[in-house]
Design an enzyme around this catalytic site. Sequence first.
Site, PDB file in Angstrom:
ATOM      1  N   HIS A 196       0.771  -1.158   0.035  1.00 43.33           N
ATOM      2  CA  HIS A 196      -0.112   0.308  -0.336  1.00 43.33           C
ATOM      3  C   HIS A 196       0.397   1.544  -0.502  1.00 43.33           C
ATOM      4  O   HIS A 196       0.318   2.481  -0.280  1.00 43.33           O
ATOM      5  CB  HIS A 196      -1.401  -0.089   1.165  1.00 43.33           C
ATOM      6  CG  HIS A 196      -0.225   0.658   2.349  1.00 43.33           C
ATOM      7  ND1 HIS A 196      -0.733   1.147   3.486  1.00 43.33           N
ATOM      8  CD2 HIS A 196       0.616  -0.029   2.650  1.00 43.33           C
ATOM      9  CE1 HIS A 196      -0.706   1.071   4.128  1.00 43.33           C
ATOM     10  NE2 HIS A 196       1.372   0.227   4.286  1.00 43.33           N
ATOM     11  N   ASP A 197       2.331   1.159   0.174  1.00 44.51           N
ATOM     12  CA  ASP A 197       2.953   2.581  -0.112  1.00 44.51           C
ATOM     13  C   ASP A 197       3.433   2.993  -0.902  1.00 44.51           C
ATOM     14  O   ASP A 197       3.573   3.870  -1.172  1.00 44.51           O
ATOM     15  CB  ASP A 197       4.456   1.831   0.806  1.00 44.51           C
ATOM     16  CG  ASP A 197       4.287   2.057   2.868  1.00 44.51           C
ATOM     17  OD1 ASP A 197       3.579   2.353   3.036  1.00 44.51           O
ATOM     18  OD2 ASP A 197       5.133   1.368   2.664  1.00 44.51           O
TER      19      ASP A 197
END
Length: 335
Positions: A242-243
């Site tokens: 998700h980064d």
Amino acid sequence: MDKSFALVQDLLIGSWKFQVVVTCLQLKIFEKLQQSATLQEVATQISAPEESTQKILTASVALGLLHKENEQYANTPATNALLVESSPAFMGNLFHHVCDVNPLWLNLTDAIRENSNRWLQTTGSAEGHFATLYKDPQRLRKFMETMHFFNEQVAKALAEVVDFSSRKAILDVGGATGILCDIIHKKYPHMQTTVYDLEEVCQISREFTEKYDTNIAFHSGNFLEEQLPSGFDVIYLGWVLHDWSTEIQLQLIEKCYEALPEGGMLLITENFLAEDGSGPLFTSLLSLDMLVSTDGGGESTQSQYCERLQQNGFRDIEVKEHVGGRSLIIAYKKI
């Protein structure tokens, strides 16, 4: 009171509630109120006037952080467990981390208009969240301590729901403090456990792993610039995808596929967005946090993650919910 008005009022004062907790942490009020004390005693201990001290104590009681009885204030059990620094489950560092990113949120409107992070606009520097962290060992250590609590909950749950008895070696990509490797090795002592992270992170990670009674190896590297090491039949990505943008997620998943042997297992833990776009609240707000603070990061739905895995050849994809507060995806490299 009308429910609609109450809802809007609660939204209006949300940042005030947050700041009450931050102020109590900064003044170490929770540390002092592990034992009950009077207003006068607290004011003396924090070197503040009684009038203003009473205001912060009253707000803390109203928020359920403290209780008051016979003119004595004391922490609630939840405050003792989560907001006292000596507690193993201390979450106070997370509040300090949110303080660091809050200035970015003040420019959320522009982030939405331009679909980009707010580092340059907010700080005058184009360097993002991680780049600035890696340059400051003290901040990096605090951030790792913050994430350690969350990662420990996930690691304990994951070790219960995944059978590693037939597996030989696990590579924890972005493994930070090494807590997953520690927990896996204690339950499956035959497993070789390795943390893969940047050298700046690994240097601090060793401080954590020295406290564990397990043998954890380290492999420093940058998955954005190089291939992942081979020799592992399990690879774990915990709150890593998700980064990054979808493009980089696909590249990393491809690198995992290439590094695994036939039949190798990829484990991913993330928080899913609802397929119908209705939330959930924490994940949708986390996605906005990724927007303002990372280069293209954000949360995804279960189907989006599974599609990215399938694009790179993974098969027999299985999803388990409620694994230490996240969802777990298990995928295999085809034989």
